[in-house]
Design a protein around this motif. Structure first.
Motif, mmCIF file in Angstrom:
data_model
loop_
_atom_site.group_PDB
_atom_site.id
_atom_site.type_symbol
_atom_site.label_atom_id
_atom_site.label_comp_id
_atom_site.label_asym_id
_atom_site.label_seq_id
_atom_site.Cartn_x
_atom_site.Cartn_y
_atom_site.Cartn_z
ATOM 1 N N ARG A 39 -61.334 38.290 98.424
ATOM 2 C CA ARG A 39 -61.922 36.999 98.073
ATOM 3 C C ARG A 39 -60.832 35.937 97.896
ATOM 4 O O ARG A 39 -60.943 34.826 98.419
ATOM 5 N N GLN A 40 -59.770 36.287 97.188
ATOM 6 C CA GLN A 40 -58.706 35.316 96.924
ATOM 7 C C GLN A 40 -57.994 34.904 98.209
ATOM 8 O O GLN A 40 -57.731 33.715 98.431
ATOM 9 N N ILE A 41 -57.693 35.865 99.075
ATOM 10 C CA ILE A 41 -57.024 35.541 100.340
ATOM 11 C C ILE A 41 -57.932 34.668 101.198
ATOM 12 O O ILE A 41 -57.481 33.696 101.808
ATOM 13 N N VAL A 58 -69.696 40.064 111.492
ATOM 14 C CA VAL A 58 -70.686 40.517 110.506
ATOM 15 C C VAL A 58 -71.305 39.296 109.833
ATOM 16 O O VAL A 58 -70.796 38.189 109.935
ATOM 17 N N LYS A 59 -72.399 39.521 109.134
ATOM 18 C CA LYS A 59 -73.071 38.429 108.443
ATOM 19 C C LYS A 59 -72.385 38.116 107.111
ATOM 20 O O LYS A 59 -71.662 38.935 106.559
ATOM 21 N N LYS A 60 -72.657 36.925 106.597
ATOM 22 C CA LYS A 60 -72.118 36.471 105.314
ATOM 23 C C LYS A 60 -72.423 37.477 104.210
ATOM 24 O O LYS A 60 -71.584 37.748 103.344
ATOM 25 N N LYS A 65 -70.792 41.539 100.003
ATOM 26 C CA LYS A 65 -70.785 42.933 99.524
ATOM 27 C C LYS A 65 -69.366 43.485 99.455
ATOM 28 O O LYS A 65 -69.013 44.185 98.520
ATOM 29 N N ILE A 66 -68.575 43.174 100.461
ATOM 30 C CA ILE A 66 -67.187 43.651 100.490
ATOM 31 C C ILE A 66 -66.418 43.077 99.303
ATOM 32 O O ILE A 66 -65.686 43.793 98.628
ATOM 33 N N GLU A 67 -66.591 41.800 99.049
ATOM 34 C CA GLU A 67 -65.862 41.164 97.958
ATOM 35 C C GLU A 67 -66.321 41.648 96.582
ATOM 36 O O GLU A 67 -65.548 41.658 95.640
ATOM 37 N N ASN A 68 -67.574 42.057 96.475
ATOM 38 C CA ASN A 68 -68.127 42.425 95.180
ATOM 39 C C ASN A 68 -68.271 43.924 94.948
ATOM 40 O O ASN A 68 -68.359 44.356 93.803
ATOM 41 N N GLN A 72 -69.495 50.163 99.316
ATOM 42 C CA GLN A 72 -70.475 50.199 100.394
ATOM 43 C C GLN A 72 -69.912 49.703 101.726
ATOM 44 O O GLN A 72 -70.641 49.577 102.692
ATOM 45 N N ALA A 73 -68.637 49.438 101.782
ATOM 46 C CA ALA A 73 -68.035 48.891 102.996
ATOM 47 C C ALA A 73 -67.447 50.003 103.861
ATOM 48 O O ALA A 73 -66.916 50.977 103.351
ATOM 49 N N ARG A 74 -67.540 49.825 105.160
ATOM 50 C CA ARG A 74 -66.925 50.768 106.085
ATOM 51 C C ARG A 74 -65.434 50.480 106.184
ATOM 52 O O ARG A 74 -65.005 49.323 106.126
#
Length: 96
Positions: A39-41, A58-60, A65-68, A72-74
């Motif tokens: 998120r910061q980068i 990918v969608k927003k 989800k990745i940032e939070n 659940q991220a691949r």
């Protein structure tokens, strides 16, 4: 009043190093830190979540989800994110 270190409090409330509860806590903490770094980068690069998603296909919602919650991220998606952000990612594997 007796003061306690962060390590002592973590041992007391989460569990000692090496315990299953502590291992899960440490793993989730590292994943949360990684999401916060993404998120910061992204913000440092003046990108919205939607723009970053467009860069890697990918969608927003997936970027959010990745940032939070990286749980659940691949893995390949995480690598694409760092590549799109022009950031290097280093891993260290330790085997007992």
């Amino acid at each position: 009043m007796k003061t306690k270190s962060l390590e002592e409090l973590t041992d007391e409330f989460i569990g000692p190093l090496g315990s299953m509860k502590r291992d899960v806590f440490e793993k989730e903490l590292r994943l949360d830190i990684l999401g916060a770094q993404i998120r910061q980068i992204r913000k440092d690069r003046n990108l919205t979540q939607e723009q970053l998603g467009d860069l890697i296909g990918v969608k927003k919602a997936q970027i959010s989800k990745i940032e939070n919650s990286l749980r659940q991220a691949r893995f390949d998606t995480i690598l694409k994110v760092f590549d799109a952000l022009d950031a290097r990612l280093f891993f260290r594997v330790e085997v007992d």
